[in-house]
Design a protein around this motif. Structure first.
Motif, short mmCIF file in Angstrom:
data_model
loop_
_atom_site.label_atom_id
_atom_site.label_comp_id
_atom_site.label_asym_id
_atom_site.label_seq_id
_atom_site.Cartn_x
_atom_site.Cartn_y
_atom_site.Cartn_z
N UNK A 41 0.78 -1.23 0.00
CA UNK A 41 0.00 0.00 0.00
C UNK A 41 0.81 1.28 0.00
N UNK A 42 2.12 1.14 -0.15
CA UNK A 42 2.98 2.34 -0.11
C UNK A 42 3.78 2.46 -1.40
N UNK A 43 4.32 3.65 -1.62
CA UNK A 43 5.16 3.89 -2.79
C UNK A 43 6.51 3.20 -2.63
N UNK A 44 7.14 2.94 -3.75
CA UNK A 44 8.49 2.39 -3.70
C UNK A 44 9.45 3.44 -3.14
N UNK A 45 10.36 2.98 -2.29
CA UNK A 45 11.27 3.86 -1.57
C UNK A 45 12.72 3.52 -1.92
N UNK A 46 13.51 4.52 -2.16
CA UNK A 46 14.94 4.33 -2.44
C UNK A 46 15.66 4.02 -1.14
N UNK A 47 16.24 2.84 -1.02
CA UNK A 47 16.97 2.45 0.18
C UNK A 47 18.39 2.97 0.13
N UNK A 48 19.03 2.85 -1.01
CA UNK A 48 20.39 3.33 -1.15
C UNK A 48 21.03 2.82 -2.41
N UNK A 49 22.25 3.31 -2.68
CA UNK A 49 22.95 2.91 -3.88
C UNK A 49 24.45 2.89 -3.67
N UNK A 50 25.13 2.29 -4.62
CA UNK A 50 26.59 2.19 -4.58
C UNK A 50 27.11 2.42 -5.99
N UNK A 51 28.25 3.09 -6.11
CA UNK A 51 28.75 3.38 -7.44
C UNK A 51 29.45 2.16 -8.04
N UNK A 52 29.93 2.29 -9.25
CA UNK A 52 30.38 1.15 -10.04
C UNK A 52 31.53 0.38 -9.40
N UNK A 53 32.41 1.07 -8.67
CA UNK A 53 33.56 0.36 -8.09
C UNK A 53 33.48 0.23 -6.58
N UNK A 54 32.36 0.63 -6.01
CA UNK A 54 32.17 0.48 -4.58
C UNK A 54 32.82 1.55 -3.72
N UNK A 55 33.34 2.59 -4.32
CA UNK A 55 34.05 3.62 -3.56
C UNK A 55 33.12 4.64 -2.93
N UNK A 56 31.87 4.64 -3.35
CA UNK A 56 30.92 5.62 -2.83
C UNK A 56 29.54 4.99 -2.70
#
Length: 121
Positions: A41-56
């Protein structure tokens, strides 16, 4: 790229769970990766992300300090380590991939199927 998330299940509040997302293809290290969740019943929520090499990496406020995203490019896999789980973390969790700008703000092009996480109180 095709994505397949796994690792969901039932866990008690305060417990931990690790989700995995396996990507197909030989260009995994050219994608930034993210995790989203959607509760009933809720909108999709952005939990988090990681860049291509894992540095950020970046996290949503509701999971900051409890969840950690990592990746292993040799295994074409991104992980979501979830600690101190709360009943409000109950949701279907999705992994996603992106090339170009936007990975820190929830802009993603490719999506996997979800895996259900249920946190009991």
């Amino acid at each position: 790229v095709q994505l397949q998330a796994s690792g969901g299940g039932l866990v008690q509040a305060g417990g931990s769970l690790r989700l995995s997302c396996l990507a197909s293809g030989r260009t995994f290290n050219s994608y930034d990766m993210g995790w989203f969740r959607q509760a009933p019943g809720k909108d999709r929520l952005f939990v988090g992300g990681i860049n291509w090499n894992g540095s950020s990496s970046t996290y949503g406020d509701s999971v900051k300090g409890r969840f950690t995203i990592s990746r292993d490019n040799a295994k074409n896999t991104v992980y979501l380590q979830m600690n101190s789980l709360k009943p409000e973390d109950t949701a279907v969790y999705y992994c996603a991939a992106n090339r170009g700008a936007g990975w820190m703000t929830g802009v993603y092009e490719y999506w996997g199927q979800g895996t259900l996480v249920t946190v009991s109180s």
